[in-house]
Design an enzyme around this catalytic site. Sequence first.
Site, PDB file in Angstrom:
ATOM      1  N   ASN A 179       0.820  -1.214   0.000  1.00 38.94           N
ATOM      2  CA  ASN A 179       0.000   0.000   0.000  1.00 38.94           C
ATOM      3  C   ASN A 179       0.857   1.269   0.000  1.00 38.94           C
ATOM      4  O   ASN A 179       0.624   2.188  -0.785  1.00 38.94           O
ATOM      5  CB  ASN A 179      -0.934   0.022   1.208  1.00 38.94           C
ATOM      6  CG  ASN A 179      -1.964  -1.086   1.183  1.00 38.94           C
ATOM      7  OD1 ASN A 179      -2.015  -1.861   0.235  1.00 38.94           O
ATOM      8  ND2 ASN A 179      -2.784  -1.160   2.222  1.00 38.94           N
ATOM      9  N   THR A 222     -15.687  37.508 -31.590  1.00 33.15           N
ATOM     10  CA  THR A 222     -16.496  37.048 -30.473  1.00 33.15           C
ATOM     11  C   THR A 222     -17.741  36.415 -31.079  1.00 33.15           C
ATOM     12  O   THR A 222     -18.246  36.889 -32.105  1.00 33.15           O
ATOM     13  CB  THR A 222     -16.909  38.202 -29.533  1.00 33.15           C
ATOM     14  OG1 THR A 222     -17.739  39.125 -30.241  1.00 33.15           O
ATOM     15  CG2 THR A 222     -15.686  38.927 -28.993  1.00 33.15           C
ATOM     16  N   HIS A 223     -18.203  35.314 -30.473  1.00 39.56           N
ATOM     17  CA  HIS A 223     -19.347  34.566 -31.023  1.00 39.56           C
ATOM     18  C   HIS A 223     -19.067  34.117 -32.460  1.00 39.56           C
ATOM     19  O   HIS A 223     -20.003  33.897 -33.234  1.00 39.56           O
ATOM     20  CB  HIS A 223     -20.629  35.395 -30.972  1.00 39.56           C
ATOM     21  CG  HIS A 223     -20.935  35.957 -29.629  1.00 39.56           C
ATOM     22  ND1 HIS A 223     -21.529  35.223 -28.636  1.00 39.56           N
ATOM     23  CD2 HIS A 223     -20.683  37.198 -29.110  1.00 39.56           C
ATOM     24  CE1 HIS A 223     -21.669  35.986 -27.550  1.00 39.56           C
ATOM     25  NE2 HIS A 223     -21.155  37.177 -27.808  1.00 39.56           N
ATOM     26  N   SER A 257      -7.012  13.105 -49.054  1.00 37.40           N
ATOM     27  CA  SER A 257      -8.219  12.293 -49.083  1.00 37.40           C
ATOM     28  C   SER A 257      -7.990  11.047 -49.920  1.00 37.40           C
ATOM     29  O   SER A 257      -7.321  11.102 -50.955  1.00 37.40           O
ATOM     30  CB  SER A 257      -9.377  13.112 -49.670  1.00 37.40           C
ATOM     31  OG  SER A 257     -10.464  12.280 -50.008  1.00 37.40           O
ATOM     32  N   LYS A 276      -7.974  17.490 -51.885  1.00 34.26           N
ATOM     33  CA  LYS A 276      -8.075  17.775 -50.455  1.00 34.26           C
ATOM     34  C   LYS A 276      -6.713  17.893 -49.770  1.00 34.26           C
ATOM     35  O   LYS A 276      -5.772  17.171 -50.087  1.00 34.26           O
ATOM     36  CB  LYS A 276      -8.889  16.692 -49.750  1.00 34.26           C
ATOM     37  CG  LYS A 276     -10.362  16.651 -50.113  1.00 34.26           C
ATOM     38  CD  LYS A 276     -11.086  17.915 -49.704  1.00 34.26           C
ATOM     39  CE  LYS A 276     -11.134  18.105 -48.221  1.00 34.26           C
ATOM     40  NZ  LYS A 276     -11.849  17.028 -47.507  1.00 34.26           N
ATOM     41  N   GLU A 315      -6.931  18.179 -35.898  1.00 37.55           N
ATOM     42  CA  GLU A 315      -8.207  17.574 -35.508  1.00 37.55           C
ATOM     43  C   GLU A 315      -7.988  16.519 -34.431  1.00 37.55           C
ATOM     44  O   GLU A 315      -8.782  16.398 -33.486  1.00 37.55           O
ATOM     45  CB  GLU A 315      -8.887  16.978 -36.738  1.00 37.55           C
ATOM     46  CG  GLU A 315      -9.368  18.019 -37.727  1.00 37.55           C
ATOM     47  CD  GLU A 315      -9.850  17.436 -39.043  1.00 37.55           C
ATOM     48  OE1 GLU A 315     -10.481  18.170 -39.812  1.00 37.55           O
ATOM     49  OE2 GLU A 315      -9.589  16.245 -39.302  1.00 37.55           O
TER      50      GLU A 315
END
Length: 485
Positions: free
Chosen positions: A116, A161-162, A283, A289, A296
């Site tokens: 322990n 922002t947003h 891709s 691509k 990601e």
Amino acid sequence: MEDSSASAPLWVGRFEQPMDAAAWALNASLDVDRRLALEDVRVNQAWAEALHEAGVLSAAERDAIVAGLGTIAHEFQTGTFVFRASDEDIHTAVERRLRELVGPLGGKIATGRSRNDLVATDFRLWLLGQLPHLEENLIQVQMALLTQAEASGDIYLPGYTHLQRAQPVLLAHWWLSFFWMLERDRQRLGDLYPRVAVMPMGAGALAGAGFPIDREKLAQRLGFLAVSQNSLDAVADRDFAAEFLFVAAMLGVHLSQLAEMVVLFSSQEFAFLELPDRFATGSSLMPQKKNPDLFELTRAKAGILLGHLTALMTVLKGLPLAYNKDLQEDKGQVFAAMDTLLAVLPVLAAALRAINVNAEHMQAAVTDELMATDLADYLVKQGLPFREAHAVVGRVVREALALGRPITDLSEQALQAIHPLLTRSALAILDPVQSLARRNLSGGSGPQAVEAQLQAARVVLNQRRVPILRENVRSIRTSETSIGL
């Protein structure tokens, strides 16, 4: 390497029947805690010295045990250690091998201690050794961000922002916003260190060792900063593991936010950033691509790190004092989180350094309505209350939108119809360079403020937040791959 020959478990004396095979497989933890091999050897060596000082071992016995443990360390380092099917965990394996090397004398190493307190000590020692490596890799990402900021010069882009265009900011200011997020993470690593560096050894199973062990001297020998104050708490405490997992999760969230912005800004819709080929993928179907897969994946790892934190916190919730087998599930979460970060950070640092900036696209996105606040501030200086100025400029923006033209194309007549303080000359204030120049307060996005921020960033990079574990503890560490991990 693994040997099928068996030896008795450490706790076999109480039992008449061997453990069910499936139950044994569930109970064993060797596949996870074998990463603590060298820490276990080191703690056992220090414990042998402590037992000698307490009068339990003679000098000859201590020397024989320490030498046997040195042989075991060499076997781990060279990959020649033979694990047996009966090895329940790394602690069992080390003690079993010690008894093979030095005979019954090896059994004396267990005097006054339990698995322990041993496992908690090994675990803390491992984490103390890893935190400096994590900090070094985190610094590399900070350096990459600082390098990009220093190269940005007077380039500006829209701040958001947003996810809506808001006001212009210098690109250097944008890069440095992530630098300071990571600096807080690095500070948290430093704050964590002294709470990890508390030694449980000597707590025994729960009540403390029954021999006069000098715990303070033992802690100093192992490189700990302090000893635990309560034996019950010492063997049950996994706060340090949970705290590390929080720091790892918070770091993961910051890396995810950075990765998301790179994914967004490297899209064709923004085209602010371009990823070099060596840090992008293609891709399997679409030849055109160029995908930001590495960023990601960085974004996804935040969820994995949050999962490790949630898993351990759930394990810990409601456990009775003191030690419970549930705590065996702590190390896998911490090991996995550390592995994730040490895999992500070097790649992210290299990729960030290699990103190309499209300054023309960035600056073209700063249209005159992004300086609407500057126009409101101008009206405030002419005596209008800010709320009234805000409403007036809002009507200016609405008029320009209705006409489908920039604000700077509005006529004097149209401006005067909105408010008599508005003139064509007032619209000269709608300039991004001037807007930035007005924001040179400390921490602002103006050129002088950003230069001061760059200087501050250079200073903090020279400050080590996490101490380096004492060399005598690190001396037997080697690549974990040589232990078969």
